[in-house]
Scaffold this active site. Structure first.
Site, short mmCIF file in Angstrom:
data_model
loop_
_atom_site.label_atom_id
_atom_site.label_comp_id
_atom_site.label_asym_id
_atom_site.label_seq_id
_atom_site.Cartn_x
_atom_site.Cartn_y
_atom_site.Cartn_z
CG ASP A 24 25.40 -11.93 11.58
OD1 ASP A 24 25.42 -11.57 12.70
OD2 ASP A 24 26.47 -12.03 10.73
N GLY A 27 23.27 -6.71 15.81
CA GLY A 27 24.20 -5.40 16.28
C GLY A 27 24.22 -4.35 15.39
CD1 TRP A 29 17.46 -3.70 12.02
CD2 TRP A 29 17.35 -3.34 14.12
NE1 TRP A 29 16.13 -3.12 12.21
CE2 TRP A 29 16.11 -2.75 13.51
CE3 TRP A 29 17.68 -3.09 15.44
CZ2 TRP A 29 15.07 -2.43 14.43
CZ3 TRP A 29 16.54 -2.49 16.37
CH2 TRP A 29 15.23 -2.22 15.66
CG HIS A 41 20.79 -9.29 20.42
ND1 HIS A 41 21.30 -9.98 19.52
CD2 HIS A 41 22.10 -9.12 21.36
CE1 HIS A 41 22.77 -9.86 19.47
NE2 HIS A 41 23.03 -9.42 20.57
CB SER A 69 27.99 -19.71 17.55
OG SER A 69 28.81 -18.76 17.81
CG LEU A 135 8.03 -25.43 11.80
CD1 LEU A 135 8.50 -25.28 10.73
CD2 LEU A 135 7.75 -23.89 12.47
NE ARG A 189 26.52 -15.01 8.59
CZ ARG A 189 27.32 -15.50 9.35
NH1 ARG A 189 27.96 -16.38 9.17
NH2 ARG A 189 27.84 -14.56 10.55
NE ARG A 195 31.78 -14.40 9.50
CZ ARG A 195 32.21 -13.08 9.47
NH1 ARG A 195 33.06 -12.87 8.46
NH2 ARG A 195 32.06 -12.37 10.42
CB SER A 197 29.68 -18.61 11.72
OG SER A 197 30.14 -17.36 11.01
#
Ligand code: IPE
Ligand code: IPE
Ligand code: MG
Length: 261
Positions: A24, A27, A29, A41, A69, A135, A189, A195, A197
């Site tokens: 998160d 935007g 940044w 992004h 999400s 991984l 996060r 949160r 989310s």
């Protein structure tokens, strides 16, 4: 099957086996730099590359990244369109490299909402990398924890209608989107919000949570190490007492042992 944090005590390692991240702050940044949100992004994708590499180097086995999400459709259509195109471009460009580096790619979420070309790229990437085990990189896209629980419950009910009314946790787990992975040990996060989310609601039951103000495009290997360091200092009790943990490590005798003497 992996051990469940509510039914047995999972093994605790100094480096998380499974790391889940809500990426998160893209935007904000960009806004800080007087750039359009989408530039954040774009830069966020660089951070993904860095963290995939750093995770492999640190021996993390499962890395799960929340990329989009089920609520992110509420954003302006131009931003949603940009994110879809970025996802497609990233798949086209990166899957070969992931494969060379032994990464298994999985995408979880309600893919039916995506355009056919994107679904095709996802499936091809998953198939190409299916045998890799260095991984497991999971991208959560059009994912929601509630969506996951509902699709799992519906899957279970259809598969075993005769057991309705007596389903157990163990019955449900194979139907969850991430049944191929152990539960996350560490959740990060970025971007300052504290949160969940609607991320991995079931799987975060006993996960260690770590929040940082750092915006995702600035998140690097040093920031990851700070999170892992914080994780190492936690006492993962899974419902037990500190004394019990110490005794299972052989430092303090258990009550049962004391009673025998
Ligand atoms: C996270 O960054 C990326 C996605 C949700 C796709 P944001 O775009 O939410 O960035 P902020 O929170 O507005 O700064
Ligand atoms: C969560 O970020 C989802 C992803 C990172 C993909 P958001 O920025 O959408 O979360 P909220 O809506 O602010 O909680
Ligand atoms: Mg955000």
């Amino acid at each position: 099957m992996f051990s469940s944090s509510t039914r047995s005590i999972p093994e605790t390692r100094s480096v998380p086996r499974h790391l889940a991240i809500i990426m998160d702050g893209n935007g904000r940044w960009a806004k800080q730099r007087f750039l359009p949100r989408v530039a954040g992004h774009q830069q966020g994708l660089e951070a993904v590359r860095r963290i995939v590499r750093a995770s492999i180097e640190r021996g993390i086995e499962y890395l799960t990244l929340f990329a989009f999400s089920s609520e992110n459709w509420r954003r302006p259509p131009e931003e949603v369109g940009f994110l879809m195109n970025l996802f497609m471009a990233a798949l086209e460009r990166e899957v070969g490299k992931l494969h060379q580096n032994g990464v298994r790619l999985r995408v979880v979420g309600d893919l039916a909402a995506f355009e056919p070309r994107l679904i095709d790229l996802i499936r091809r990437g998953e198939n190409l990398t299916a045998e890799n085990r260095k991984l497991t990189l999971t991208i959560a896209a059009n994912y929601g924890g509630r969506w996951d629980l509902m699709q799992a419950m519906n899957g279970l009910a259809l598969a075993y209608p005769e057991k309705a009314g007596s389903y157990t946790e163990a019955d449900l787990e194979p139907f969850l989107a991430m049944s191929y992975a152990p539960e996350p040990d560490l959740f990060i996060r970025t971007g300052g919000e504290q949160r969940i989310s609607n991320f991995l609601l079931w799987q975060l039951a006993y996960c260690e949570l770590y929040f940082t103000e750092t915006f995702w495009p600035d998140f690097d290997a040093a920031a990851l190490d700070a999170a892992i360091e914080s994780y190492r200092r936690r006492e993962r009790r899974f419902g037990r007492t500190s004394e019990q943990l110490a005794s299972s490590a052989g430092i303090v005798p258990s009550v049962a042992e004391l009673m025998k003497k």
